[in-house]
Design a protein around this motif. Sequence first.
Motif, PDB file in Angstrom:
ATOM      1  N   PRO A 145       0.826  -1.208   0.000  1.00  7.91           N
ATOM      2  CA  PRO A 145       0.000   0.000   0.000  1.00  7.91           C
ATOM      3  C   PRO A 145       0.862   1.261   0.000  1.00  7.91           C
ATOM      4  N   GLY A 146       0.499   2.199  -0.880  1.00  5.29           N
ATOM      5  CA  GLY A 146       1.204   3.471  -0.953  1.00  5.29           C
ATOM      6  C   GLY A 146       2.425   3.476  -1.862  1.00  5.29           C
ATOM      7  N   ALA A 147       2.862   2.317  -2.300  1.00  2.31           N
ATOM      8  CA  ALA A 147       4.024   2.249  -3.195  1.00  2.31           C
ATOM      9  C   ALA A 147       3.572   2.574  -4.613  1.00  2.31           C
ATOM     10  N   PRO A 148       4.484   3.076  -5.430  1.00  2.78           N
ATOM     11  CA  PRO A 148       4.104   3.385  -6.815  1.00  2.78           C
ATOM     12  C   PRO A 148       3.695   2.141  -7.589  1.00  2.78           C
ATOM     13  N   GLU A 149       2.906   2.374  -8.635  1.00  2.00           N
ATOM     14  CA  GLU A 149       2.524   1.267  -9.496  1.00  2.00           C
ATOM     15  C   GLU A 149       3.761   0.689 -10.178  1.00  2.00           C
ATOM     16  N   TRP A 150       3.644  -0.563 -10.602  1.00  5.67           N
ATOM     17  CA  TRP A 150       4.742  -1.230 -11.282  1.00  5.67           C
ATOM     18  C   TRP A 150       4.654  -0.981 -12.779  1.00  5.67           C
ATOM     19  N   THR A 151       5.820  -0.792 -13.371  1.00  7.34           N
ATOM     20  CA  THR A 151       5.957  -0.583 -14.809  1.00  7.34           C
ATOM     21  C   THR A 151       6.631  -1.819 -15.405  1.00  7.34           C
ATOM     22  N   LEU A 152       6.790  -1.827 -16.714  1.00  9.56           N
ATOM     23  CA  LEU A 152       7.543  -2.910 -17.337  1.00  9.56           C
ATOM     24  C   LEU A 152       8.973  -2.901 -16.813  1.00  9.56           C
ATOM     25  N   ARG A 153       9.548  -1.711 -16.622  1.00  9.49           N
ATOM     26  CA  ARG A 153      10.886  -1.605 -16.046  1.00  9.49           C
ATOM     27  C   ARG A 153      10.957  -2.367 -14.717  1.00  9.49           C
ATOM     28  N   ASP A 158       8.069 -11.139   4.362  1.00  3.68           N
ATOM     29  CA  ASP A 158       7.293 -10.171   3.599  1.00  3.68           C
ATOM     30  C   ASP A 158       7.977  -9.925   2.253  1.00  3.68           C
ATOM     31  N   PHE A 159       7.684 -10.800   1.297  1.00  6.03           N
ATOM     32  CA  PHE A 159       8.295 -10.676  -0.028  1.00  6.03           C
ATOM     33  C   PHE A 159       7.902  -9.376  -0.714  1.00  6.03           C
ATOM     34  N   ASP A 160       6.681  -8.909  -0.478  1.00  7.52           N
ATOM     35  CA  ASP A 160       6.241  -7.680  -1.124  1.00  7.52           C
ATOM     36  C   ASP A 160       7.116  -6.504  -0.713  1.00  7.52           C
ATOM     37  N   ALA A 161       7.359  -6.364   0.582  1.00  8.28           N
ATOM     38  CA  ALA A 161       8.215  -5.276   1.067  1.00  8.28           C
ATOM     39  C   ALA A 161       9.654  -5.458   0.576  1.00  8.28           C
ATOM     40  N   TRP A 162      10.125  -6.689   0.597  1.00  5.84           N
ATOM     41  CA  TRP A 162      11.490  -6.963   0.119  1.00  5.84           C
ATOM     42  C   TRP A 162      11.620  -6.567  -1.345  1.00  5.84           C
ATOM     43  N   ASN A 163      10.642  -6.971  -2.166  1.00  4.08           N
ATOM     44  CA  ASN A 163      10.666  -6.638  -3.591  1.00  4.08           C
ATOM     45  C   ASN A 163      10.625  -5.130  -3.820  1.00  4.08           C
ATOM     46  N   GLU A 164       9.794  -4.431  -3.069  1.00  6.32           N
ATOM     47  CA  GLU A 164       9.732  -2.969  -3.201  1.00  6.32           C
ATOM     48  C   GLU A 164      11.083  -2.339  -2.876  1.00  6.32           C
ATOM     49  N   GLY A 165      11.770  -2.877  -1.895  1.00  2.77           N
ATOM     50  CA  GLY A 165      13.080  -2.349  -1.512  1.00  2.77           C
ATOM     51  C   GLY A 165      14.161  -2.588  -2.554  1.00  2.77           C
ATOM     52  N   ARG A 166      13.896  -3.446  -3.512  1.00  7.81           N
ATOM     53  CA  ARG A 166      14.883  -3.769  -4.543  1.00  7.81           C
ATOM     54  C   ARG A 166      14.780  -2.848  -5.763  1.00  7.81           C
ATOM     55  N   ARG A 167      13.739  -2.049  -5.863  1.00  6.82           N
ATOM     56  CA  ARG A 167      13.552  -1.188  -7.043  1.00  6.82           C
ATOM     57  C   ARG A 167      14.778  -0.332  -7.369  1.00  6.82           C
ATOM     58  N   PRO A 168      15.482   0.215  -6.401  1.00 11.25           N
ATOM     59  CA  PRO A 168      16.654   1.041  -6.744  1.00 11.25           C
ATOM     60  C   PRO A 168      17.721   0.290  -7.553  1.00 11.25           C
ATOM     61  N   ARG A 169      17.733  -1.030  -7.476  1.00 15.66           N
ATOM     62  CA  ARG A 169      18.720  -1.806  -8.237  1.00 15.66           C
ATOM     63  C   ARG A 169      18.543  -1.668  -9.746  1.00 15.66           C
TER      64      ARG A 169
END
Length: 159
Positions: free
Chosen positions: A59-67, A103-114
């Motif tokens: 919740p509150g995280a940006p939508e996902w793109t193809l990137r 919490d895979f969802d939170a972990w995945n969100e934290g990986r976006r900067p990669r």
Amino acid sequence: MTTLDLGASALPDLVGFDFRAAGRDVYADVRTVQARADTLLDAVPDADWDVPISASAVPGAPEWTLRDHVGHVADWNDEAYGYIQPLLERTGGAPSDADYGSDFDAWNEGRRPRYASRTPAELRAWHRESADRLFELAQRLSPEVAASDDAWEWIWHNL
């Protein structure tokens, strides 16, 4: 349902496809699906890589793109690569949910900067290279390990 053409059938027809059905060649199937993904990614204009296509599970995280999706898969290919050696040596198995804070969802969100600053060309290359590297190592698994739930859930579903 094992007679579908993985390279050409309509995507809705592939929902529920049993890659582990008797007589399937997981290695050939993976290569066919990888080629299909490469063709699709090559056809997407660079400008479309940042169009929102799905909501985040956080919740509150940006939508996902193809990137985000392609970066996520390439990142998980690299992550899964580290699980194969213990499977090959029979010294361990796949990680548990607790290894990711449950919490895979939170972990995945934290990986976006990669992958947030990578260009589409860089993401395409990373996706291909990570999948190829993972596939090459996964082929060393014994047939019984390759067919196991651990291998399926942590390796094959990424490729």
